[in-house]
Scaffold this active site. Structure first.
Site, PDB file in Angstrom:
ATOM      1  N   CYS A  67     -46.005 -50.873 -26.276  1.00 58.38           N
ATOM      2  CA  CYS A  67     -44.386 -50.748 -26.111  1.00 58.38           C
ATOM      3  C   CYS A  67     -44.249 -51.659 -28.229  1.00 58.38           C
ATOM      4  CB  CYS A  67     -44.245 -51.342 -24.778  1.00 58.38           C
ATOM      5  SG  CYS A  67     -44.318 -50.648 -23.967  1.00 58.38           S
ATOM      6  N   GLU A  69     -42.585 -53.689 -27.587  1.00 60.28           N
ATOM      7  CA  GLU A  69     -41.756 -55.468 -27.724  1.00 60.28           C
ATOM      8  C   GLU A  69     -42.895 -56.398 -27.794  1.00 60.28           C
ATOM      9  OE1 GLU A  69     -40.329 -52.786 -25.777  1.00 60.28           O
ATOM     10  OE2 GLU A  69     -38.771 -53.253 -25.126  1.00 60.28           O
ATOM     11  N   CYS A 100     -38.791 -51.394 -21.154  1.00 59.83           N
ATOM     12  CA  CYS A 100     -38.967 -51.121 -19.951  1.00 59.83           C
ATOM     13  C   CYS A 100     -39.517 -52.336 -19.316  1.00 59.83           C
ATOM     14  CB  CYS A 100     -40.510 -49.824 -20.143  1.00 59.83           C
ATOM     15  SG  CYS A 100     -41.982 -50.798 -20.584  1.00 59.83           S
TER      16      CYS A 100
END
Ligand code: THU
Length: 140
Positions: A67, A69, A100
């Site tokens: 991801c 992040e 998420c």
């Protein structure tokens, strides 16, 4: 008082959120998302004034996709550590999205309850985004 109760994040709007979002959009342009076609960019301000960013990086083994992040948190540590104070992530159209579940946990670890996120429903602290979080205090 445990860290979970120490919430003093700036949700007043006294921060240049548009600039941070622009950094997230710029990061999104580097996304590698040939499988989902869903590009993500993330940007955060650090407590010493740095900005860190990340983009999602997918893989032929779908489940190991990184991801946006993940890259952001790696950059945080690579460039000197510190605590995240403000965070935003966007999709390929530059629209705000929610991190998420897994990435909320990453944000909690590196920003704690007072990290302010620009969410789909406005500015919220991580305490609101990930209530009753499991975190470092639980291992103390
Ligand atoms: N994705 C992120 O990069 N961050 C999130 O918080 C949500 C999902 C990525 C992972 C995958 O590459 C794509 O979005 C579709 O799930």
């Amino acid at each position: 008082m445990g860290v979970a109760e120490d919430v003093t994040g700036d949700t007043t709007g006294d921060f240049d959120w548009e600039s941070l979002k622009a950094e997230a959009v710029a990061a999104m342009e580097h996304a590698y998302a040939p499988y989902s076609q869903y590009r993500v960019g993330a940007a955060a301000r650090v407590d010493d004034g740095r900005t860190v960013t990340g983009c999602n990086v997918e893989n032929a083994a779908y489940g190991v996709a990184l991801c946006a992040e993940c890259g952001l948190v790696s950059q945080l540590h690579l460039t000197g550590g510190g605590r995240l104070t403000h965070f935003v992530c966007v999709d390929g159209a530059g629209e705000i999205i929610m991190p998420c579940g897994r990435c909320r946990q990453l944000l909690w670890e590196n920003g704690g309850p007072s990290l302010v996120c620009w969410t789909v429903s406005g500015l919220k602290t991580m305490k609101e985004v990930l209530p009753d979080a499991f975190g470092p205090d639980d291992l103390a």
